[in-house]
Design an enzyme around this catalytic site. Sequence first.
Site, short mmCIF file in Angstrom:
data_model
loop_
_atom_site.label_atom_id
_atom_site.label_comp_id
_atom_site.label_asym_id
_atom_site.label_seq_id
_atom_site.Cartn_x
_atom_site.Cartn_y
_atom_site.Cartn_z
N ASP A 104 0.83 -1.31 0.17
CA ASP A 104 -0.11 -0.19 0.09
C ASP A 104 0.75 1.27 -0.01
O ASP A 104 1.99 1.25 0.79
CB ASP A 104 -0.94 -0.06 1.19
N GLU A 135 14.42 -15.41 -0.16
CA GLU A 135 14.88 -16.42 0.69
C GLU A 135 13.98 -17.60 0.54
O GLU A 135 14.05 -18.66 0.97
CB GLU A 135 15.02 -15.91 2.12
C1 NOJ Z 1 -4.49 3.01 -0.80
C2 NOJ Z 1 -5.52 1.92 -0.80
O1 NOJ Z 1 -5.91 1.08 -1.83
C3 NOJ Z 1 -6.87 2.84 -0.33
O2 NOJ Z 1 -7.92 2.02 0.15
C4 NOJ Z 1 -6.42 3.49 1.08
O3 NOJ Z 1 -7.42 4.29 1.57
C5 NOJ Z 1 -5.04 4.16 0.99
N1 NOJ Z 1 -3.82 3.64 0.22
C6 NOJ Z 1 -4.43 4.55 2.51
O4 NOJ Z 1 -4.08 3.36 3.14
#
Ligand code: NOJ
Length: 534
Positions: free
Chosen positions: A198, A250
Amino acid sequence: MPEQSAPWWRHAVIYQVYPRSWADSNGDGVGDLPGITSRLDHLVELGVDALWLSPFYPSPQADAGYDVSDYRGVDPIFGSLEDADKLLAAARERGLRVIVDLVPNHTSSEHPWFRAALAAGPGSPERARYIFRPEKPNNWKSTFGGPAWTQVADGEWYLHLFDAAQPDLNWDHPEVRAEFLDVLRFWLDRGVDGFRVDVAHGLIKQADLADWHYPAELLFAADADHPRPPMWDQDGVHEIYRDWRQVTDEYPGERVLVAEAWVEPAERLAAYVRPDEMHQAFNFEYLEASWSAGAQYSVITRSLAANAAVGAPTTWVLSNHDVVRHASRLGLPVGTPRPQGIGPDDPQPDAVLGLRRARAATLLMLALPGSAYLYQGEELGLPEDTAVPDEARQDPLFFRTGGESKGRDGCRVPVPWEADAPSYGFGPTDASWLPQPAIWAEYAVDRQRGVPGSTYELYRAALRLRAQHALGTGALGWETHTDDVLAFRNGDVYVLTNFGPDPAPVPAGLTVLLSSEPLTESGKVPQDVTVWAA
Ligand code: NOJ
């Protein structure tokens, strides 16, 4: 390279499951891990290679689980760790790989580290794991609207690029780095095949925390004249992924890292998939490209070239849990910037045109070499739910912008399985954490299975042919790119998309394998249709 000998991720089709909206086993209205396990055969029938699960970790759910309070557990609303193990085993039995979500940019404000930071006070080692300052140091805004800094009771300010309940970690801190190496191992040891990372472009901030000149698009092109914003795509992030790659390497079986990085141009994005970094990076420039021959040609060509330069495949995507579903997005006038949600009072997409273009776009995407991600429900042609009532909305984006952005709830409505069952088969009761619209019945899996021409059967046929013809590991050679028509060859398959009003001929001697809509009586390809022939 024959499909079988290439590492799986170079050509895989990966299906995103949004756990709270896919299958609810206990009838509480929120999807869960046992529900997912019980529905895995759908993915086998569809013909994908893997699934990616959005976060299911313990979380106050301030941002639907992207606010993690424990990286090594399962939130009770989704089940237990044992349920996660069962899901992994059931997927493995079916030959499906599983990617989980990793949220390293920020924790939840309920994470023990942030609680400790608040309790310990200014200047403490506990605060050093986050980004606290005695004064608000800049004008940064939260991606969800409002300021990116929140003041705590003792007067200090902390940074959150997203919701105030998602404090950003300080990635210059060795404990933060060590912790995430350990979290990777925790899930790798349990058998996951990889991680979707993310906000992969956000972990390192420019050291001086300089002001930024808004407005800034989420996906912006930085070049000599346009400096990169100080909070995104800093060069320092790459060192982190090189460390992570050593860990995934790994483990046997080609475990992967996929970057969620809203980064342009394609060359900057390709830096995330250099040989010693991540394996894949979502191509959001492709997702955002207009539905025109010129825009599609240009983004496909540039993406393939930029990735080839670092020896990586391109990772195509048209929909996910953050964007208006492509069956609706493409029903807006060509060139409309991607809206952040659509509400009942906004201009409505043309549903028929949107689905027609979405089917053509999907066939175009699945014919491209590389890997592709599908978002749950797109195989049903599911549109955005543009009628979510404001009272039902949950997305912090809606609240932090005071309703100016409708937010992402419209693409997160639980999916329909059976037209005539409670909650359309999502769960055993009528409960659904977001209301499901009545039109969901016509999109249900059981209304489409075995029905010639249905979107579900189109996806199944496309995935079968894609594998048979090894399109994922193929190479693209352009045949035609005019203002109206794109055509290319990938191996023995000829692919044509017609964007223009005049029906386009398929070259003589070729047999049509699949078409996103019926061809004209004389066998030509009508507007907004993709055909595969061989
Ligand atoms: C990207 C994620 O896909 C989204 O749903 C989220 O709100 C933001 N990152 C923050 O984590």
